[in-house]
Design a protein around this motif. Structure first.
Motif, PDB file in Angstrom:
ATOM      1  N   MET A  99       0.864  -1.172   0.000  1.00 10.75           N
ATOM      2  CA  MET A  99       0.000   0.000   0.000  1.00 10.75           C
ATOM      3  C   MET A  99       0.904   1.227   0.000  1.00 10.75           C
ATOM      4  O   MET A  99       1.684   1.445   0.943  1.00 10.75           O
ATOM      5  N   LEU A 100       0.843   1.998  -1.073  1.00 10.07           N
ATOM      6  CA  LEU A 100       1.630   3.228  -1.186  1.00 10.07           C
ATOM      7  C   LEU A 100       0.737   4.389  -0.763  1.00 10.07           C
ATOM      8  O   LEU A 100      -0.266   4.687  -1.426  1.00 10.07           O
ATOM      9  N   VAL A 101       1.097   5.050   0.331  1.00 15.14           N
ATOM     10  CA  VAL A 101       0.276   6.095   0.925  1.00 15.14           C
ATOM     11  C   VAL A 101       0.960   7.443   0.711  1.00 15.14           C
ATOM     12  O   VAL A 101       2.115   7.636   1.112  1.00 15.14           O
ATOM     13  N   GLN A 102       0.263   8.361   0.079  1.00 13.63           N
ATOM     14  CA  GLN A 102       0.805   9.691  -0.179  1.00 13.63           C
ATOM     15  C   GLN A 102       0.397  10.618   0.969  1.00 13.63           C
ATOM     16  O   GLN A 102      -0.789  10.853   1.198  1.00 13.63           O
ATOM     17  N   VAL A 103       1.396  11.134   1.689  1.00 10.49           N
ATOM     18  CA  VAL A 103       1.137  11.994   2.844  1.00 10.49           C
ATOM     19  C   VAL A 103       1.292  13.465   2.479  1.00 10.49           C
ATOM     20  O   VAL A 103       0.574  14.324   2.981  1.00 10.49           O
ATOM     21  N   CYS A 104       2.240  13.748   1.588  1.00 14.56           N
ATOM     22  CA  CYS A 104       2.501  15.129   1.180  1.00 14.56           C
ATOM     23  C   CYS A 104       2.888  15.127  -0.293  1.00 14.56           C
ATOM     24  O   CYS A 104       3.679  14.281  -0.729  1.00 14.56           O
ATOM     25  N   GLY A 105       2.346  16.069  -1.088  1.00 16.53           N
ATOM     26  CA  GLY A 105       2.705  16.152  -2.496  1.00 16.53           C
ATOM     27  C   GLY A 105       1.932  15.173  -3.358  1.00 16.53           C
ATOM     28  O   GLY A 105       0.966  14.531  -2.921  1.00 16.53           O
ATOM     29  N   THR A 106       2.391  15.027  -4.607  1.00 19.29           N
ATOM     30  CA  THR A 106       1.681  14.224  -5.605  1.00 19.29           C
ATOM     31  C   THR A 106       2.665  13.345  -6.365  1.00 19.29           C
ATOM     32  O   THR A 106       3.771  13.773  -6.681  1.00 19.29           O
ATOM     33  N   LYS A 107       2.225  12.137  -6.695  1.00 16.98           N
ATOM     34  CA  LYS A 107       3.039  11.219  -7.482  1.00 16.98           C
ATOM     35  C   LYS A 107       2.197  10.607  -8.604  1.00 16.98           C
ATOM     36  O   LYS A 107       0.980  10.403  -8.449  1.00 16.98           O
ATOM     37  N   HIS A 120       2.638  -5.667 -26.654  1.00 13.62           N
ATOM     38  CA  HIS A 120       1.522  -6.345 -26.009  1.00 13.62           C
ATOM     39  C   HIS A 120       1.201  -5.771 -24.627  1.00 13.62           C
ATOM     40  O   HIS A 120       0.189  -6.141 -24.018  1.00 13.62           O
ATOM     41  N   VAL A 121       2.065  -4.887 -24.123  1.00 14.24           N
ATOM     42  CA  VAL A 121       1.932  -4.376 -22.759  1.00 14.24           C
ATOM     43  C   VAL A 121       0.895  -3.252 -22.717  1.00 14.24           C
ATOM     44  O   VAL A 121       0.816  -2.428 -23.628  1.00 14.24           O
ATOM     45  N   THR A 122       0.097  -3.218 -21.654  1.00 12.79           N
ATOM     46  CA  THR A 122      -0.972  -2.218 -21.524  1.00 12.79           C
ATOM     47  C   THR A 122      -0.800  -1.434 -20.223  1.00 12.79           C
ATOM     48  O   THR A 122      -1.474  -1.700 -19.229  1.00 12.79           O
ATOM     49  N   PRO A 123       0.091  -0.448 -20.208  1.00  6.92           N
ATOM     50  CA  PRO A 123       0.290   0.343 -18.994  1.00  6.92           C
ATOM     51  C   PRO A 123      -0.892   1.263 -18.718  1.00  6.92           C
ATOM     52  O   PRO A 123      -1.607   1.688 -19.643  1.00  6.92           O
ATOM     53  N   VAL A 124      -1.103   1.556 -17.453  1.00 11.59           N
ATOM     54  CA  VAL A 124      -2.148   2.494 -17.052  1.00 11.59           C
ATOM     55  C   VAL A 124      -1.550   3.435 -16.009  1.00 11.59           C
ATOM     56  O   VAL A 124      -0.796   3.008 -15.131  1.00 11.59           O
ATOM     57  N   GLU A 125      -1.866   4.708 -16.118  1.00 16.09           N
ATOM     58  CA  GLU A 125      -1.318   5.716 -15.218  1.00 16.09           C
ATOM     59  C   GLU A 125      -2.367   6.136 -14.191  1.00 16.09           C
ATOM     60  O   GLU A 125      -3.563   6.194 -14.491  1.00 16.09           O
ATOM     61  N   VAL A 126      -1.879   6.446 -12.992  1.00 17.46           N
ATOM     62  CA  VAL A 126      -2.755   6.958 -11.950  1.00 17.46           C
ATOM     63  C   VAL A 126      -1.956   7.983 -11.141  1.00 17.46           C
ATOM     64  O   VAL A 126      -0.752   7.824 -10.935  1.00 17.46           O
ATOM     65  N   THR A 127      -2.633   9.049 -10.726  1.00 19.24           N
ATOM     66  CA  THR A 127      -2.003  10.081  -9.901  1.00 19.24           C
ATOM     67  C   THR A 127      -2.603  10.013  -8.504  1.00 19.24           C
ATOM     68  O   THR A 127      -3.834   9.965  -8.348  1.00 19.24           O
ATOM     69  N   ILE A 128      -1.734   9.988  -7.505  1.00 18.07           N
ATOM     70  CA  ILE A 128      -2.211   9.975  -6.123  1.00 18.07           C
ATOM     71  C   ILE A 128      -1.763  11.262  -5.435  1.00 18.07           C
ATOM     72  O   ILE A 128      -0.611  11.664  -5.534  1.00 18.07           O
ATOM     73  N   LYS A 129      -2.709  11.870  -4.739  1.00 15.76           N
ATOM     74  CA  LYS A 129      -2.474  13.127  -4.036  1.00 15.76           C
ATOM     75  C   LYS A 129      -2.407  12.866  -2.539  1.00 15.76           C
ATOM     76  O   LYS A 129      -2.721  11.764  -2.064  1.00 15.76           O
ATOM     77  N   ASN A 155       6.823   8.525 -10.565  1.00 10.92           N
ATOM     78  CA  ASN A 155       7.361   9.864 -10.785  1.00 10.92           C
ATOM     79  C   ASN A 155       6.878  10.809  -9.681  1.00 10.92           C
ATOM     80  O   ASN A 155       5.668  10.868  -9.405  1.00 10.92           O
ATOM     81  N   GLY A 156       7.806  11.543  -9.084  1.00 14.78           N
ATOM     82  CA  GLY A 156       7.432  12.579  -8.133  1.00 14.78           C
ATOM     83  C   GLY A 156       7.076  13.861  -8.865  1.00 14.78           C
ATOM     84  O   GLY A 156       7.941  14.498  -9.466  1.00 14.78           O
ATOM     85  N   LEU A 157       5.799  14.244  -8.833  1.00 14.71           N
ATOM     86  CA  LEU A 157       5.342  15.436  -9.552  1.00 14.71           C
ATOM     87  C   LEU A 157       5.547  16.705  -8.736  1.00 14.71           C
ATOM     88  O   LEU A 157       5.489  17.816  -9.279  1.00 14.71           O
ATOM     89  N   GLU A 158       5.763  16.533  -7.433  1.00 18.76           N
ATOM     90  CA  GLU A 158       6.025  17.649  -6.517  1.00 18.76           C
ATOM     91  C   GLU A 158       6.976  17.149  -5.440  1.00 18.76           C
ATOM     92  O   GLU A 158       7.261  15.956  -5.360  1.00 18.76           O
TER      93      GLU A 158
END
Length: 402
Positions: A303-311, A349-358, A374-377
């Motif tokens: 479980m990747l939990v974002q506490v500060c910033g956005t990824k 054949h690969v099907t990547p999907v992106e998601v942003t967590i705040k 990727n660290g967006l902030e």
């Protein structure tokens, strides 16, 4: 005295050597004869090649047929295991300057090796398992949420999470799971400088000097004061050169322990929280905008939990591992997303999907799902693996790897 053979009745010297070599190896005469016929030699030439005089002469030549270097032996074996035709293999070797006799000797020797024959059995079993993975991947795609869009929901009761996501091997973004954490309101790089500024911590440093920095992370460990690290985050701008990561957590447990009281259970009943367990099952991440974790998979459910910033997290389903050029441990040789399909055609054949967590959101990453981050902030994250559910799969993986 026997009459001397005409030149036209003799095999070329390299083929005489080949005959002698195979006789010494105990290859049946019928096999040698058939091979020579397949290469369009006459009955007279074949008879001469198998005569005692010719065998002695060839043996006296000290068998000048070269053996392929080990790298080409490995290449031949790999292609035979993958089912590449002998003719195709021979054409490539011919372009490398090897003679027909040398090529034939190497291919036939490899083909008859009991080691390679055992490898063929293992390869067939692997291909069967890859078939099953591909089939599971095709069936999973019937769910639009599988690889087109990750669901974003409020954190459900733990039993629902287990039934609908954990047991289904399905990622999900969970909101409101840490609304009760003091960390959500308190944590920032400045807070860590003010609270733990004099604490000595370990970070990954000089990452930008090595394209394979994650594989070689042990080489890029550096100790510094928390205040020095935060100063770089706040003032040096976008960078992937320094990052406090999960690989540093063991060395940083004592340094960050005072702030771990700011976190706790996720949702209600998601985590096993025994005495001191929060420190040893919580992995800590802090860095500037621009940090990047390359493509890999984990050996546990995370479980990747974002506490500060956005990824931004890019996910690729675990079933698609046959196409991901998994060359070492949990890593891919693919420089994702900067790759060329000409060099890595299976990636089509690969099907990547992106998601942003705040801040305040979490991403459940099932075991084996490939991902890069990727660290967006400027950001602070924690990840945990101590679910109230089975998750000790890394141990069995290590046992399987020997």
């Amino acid at each position: 005295m026997k009459a001397e053979l005409n030149t036209s009745e003799r095999l070329p010297q390299e083929w005489n050597d080949w005959v002698a070599t195979n006789i010494i190896r105990g290859v049946q005469a019928e096999t040698i004869v058939q091979t020579l016929k397949d290469n369009h030699f006459s009955d007279a030439q074949i008879k001469a090649a198998l005569s005692d005089d010719s065998k002695v002469a060839a043996n006296d030549s000290k068998q000048s047929i070269r053996r392929l270097p080990n790298n080409w032996k490995g290449w031949v074996a790999t292609n035979l295991l993958e089912g590449t035709s002998k003719n195709s293999i021979a054409k490539v070797l011919a372009k490398q300057g090897f003679s027909p006799a040398e090529i034939l000797l190497e291919i036939e020797t490899a083909s008859k090796s009991p080691y390679l024959q055992a490898g063929v059995k293992a390869t067939k079993l692997l291909k069967k398992r890859e078939w099953l993975l591909n089939t599971c991947d095709d069936l999973a795609k019937l769910d639009p949420g599988y690889n087109q869009q990750i669901e974003v929901i409020d954190t459900p009761p733990f039993e629902v999470f287990i039934k609908d996501y954990y047991s289904k091997h399905k990622p999900v973004v969970l909101k409101k799971g840490i609304d009760h954490w003091p960390a959500l309101k308190k944590w920032s790089p400045h807070y860590f400088a003010d609270t733990l500024g004099d604490a000595e911590i370990q970070v990954q440093f000089n990452r930008e000097t090595d394209a394979l920095f994650e594989r070689h992370s042990d080489k890029y460990r550096k100790s510094m004061l928390m205040s020095e690290f935060v100063n770089m985050i706040e003032n040096d701008g976008e960078s992937n050169n320094y990052y406090m990561t999960a690989n540093n957590t063991q060395q940083n447990v004592e340094a960050i322990r005072p702030v771990l009281d700011d976190i706790g259970d996720f949702g209600e009943g998601y985590r096993q929280l025994l005495d001191n367990d929060a420190a040893f099952s919580t992995y800590f991440w802090m860095g500037p905008k621009g940090t990047f974790t390359p493509l890999h998979h984990d050996l546990t459910n995370n479980m990747l939990v974002q506490v500060c910033g956005t990824k931004k997290v890019t996910l690729i389903p675990a079933w698609q591992v046959p196409w991901l050029y998994n060359d070492l441990h949990v890593y891919s040789e693919i420089d994702f997303p900067n790759f060329d399909l000409k060099d890595h055609p299976l990636m089509q054949h690969v099907t990547p999907v992106e998601v942003t967590i705040k801040a305040g959101e979490a991403l459940f990453i099932p075991i084996g799902w490939w991902h890069c981050v990727n660290g967006l902030e400027k950001s602070i994250s924690i990840s945990f693996t101590n679910f109230n559910a089975p998750n000790n799969y890394s141990a069995s993986f290590m046992e399987a790897q020997g």
